[in-house]
Design a protein around this motif. Sequence first.
Motif, PDB file in Angstrom:
ATOM      1  N   ARG A   2       0.912  -1.263   0.003  1.00  0.00           N
ATOM      2  CA  ARG A   2       0.076  -0.006   0.012  1.00  0.00           C
ATOM      3  C   ARG A   2       0.737   1.390  -0.031  1.00  0.00           C
ATOM      4  O   ARG A   2       0.534   2.147  -0.579  1.00  0.00           O
ATOM      5  CB  ARG A   2      -1.186   0.074   1.360  1.00  0.00           C
TER       6      ARG A   2
ATOM      7  N   GLU B 242       2.459   1.935  -3.357  1.00  0.00           N
ATOM      8  CA  GLU B 242       1.284   2.105  -4.535  1.00  0.00           C
ATOM      9  C   GLU B 242       0.802   3.601  -4.186  1.00  0.00           C
ATOM     10  O   GLU B 242       0.534   4.228  -5.150  1.00  0.00           O
ATOM     11  CB  GLU B 242       0.163   0.975  -4.594  1.00  0.00           C
ATOM     12  N   THR B 243       0.474   3.833  -2.972  1.00  0.00           N
ATOM     13  CA  THR B 243      -0.423   5.005  -2.629  1.00  0.00           C
ATOM     14  C   THR B 243       0.511   5.954  -2.011  1.00  0.00           C
ATOM     15  O   THR B 243      -0.078   7.356  -1.760  1.00  0.00           O
ATOM     16  CB  THR B 243      -1.626   4.708  -1.788  1.00  0.00           C
TER      17      THR B 243
END
Length: 304
Positions: free
Chosen positions: A41, A44-45
């Motif tokens: 996560r 990715e973010t």
Amino acid sequence: MPASYSSADDVLHVLASLRQHERDGKRSPHKPLLVLLALSRLAETGSSRIPWALAKTRLADLIADFGPPSRTGRAQSAAYPFTRLRSDGVWTLDTDVPMDRVTPLHGGVTGQLESSLERALKDQPDLISTVARSLVDAHFPSTVAPDVLLAVGMDPEAVEAEAALDPAPAPERRRSSTWPAAVLEAWDRQCAFCGFDGQAGGVPVGVEAAHIRWFKLDGPDTLDNGLALCSLHHKLFDRGMLGLDDDMGVVVSQRFSARTPFGRFVYDLHGRRLKPRPGTPEPAAEHVRWHQEQVFHGSPLVST
């Protein structure tokens, strides 16, 4: 544990300490799986934040696929690491909830990596891959590690390439350099399950030495803890779709399914008894039992 994690060594050290939760040969990859999901996560973010609504499905799936067999409910299995990882100093929740309790989590609780740990990872992006590789290498065999990375949303080849730039410390326990060849010879250089014996120039191709009890969890490099398996059946064995019964017969899990004739060949392995070369020890009962309890998933197919 340090109050903050400012260096790569700090990060690697604290996350390597998650291994202490493996006791007496009991697999417990729940916390590493949550950390891997948080790392994915973050990559990715830009944030490791994981709402419970996501964890109770994604994390539960990861535990069901890559953890040991369990009768614990899926939400409860996810709640254990989601709440307990706080005690390792690497995870925080935005609401103070009791350990292991599912009910209060439904109120919208969110977890994420400890702030200084997350900041260190964001400041050194390659470190995310180094930590990810270190975690999968510590808790899973090489046949399964790429599957775990894919399942959490990371590219195994990219992780390997980036982690190579900043390698993790070498493991303290080293494999025997002669064990793989000895296992292949002991089983006549053919798959103990299906008999595949492909060679190129006299060298086995696609036939590998497989530990019954994983080396990473104290499995010894001995002949009674080894099988020669083709690449496919090695992976299925380590993923818990294939196993052994107490009479050294191959068992296929009901969780395995295939539609094509080629895939359905795996069903034909069910009930086939191992036939080691004379003088080759059969797998030790203690190692087979470990695999039955810690790796094999689901129930065996019903014999006809």
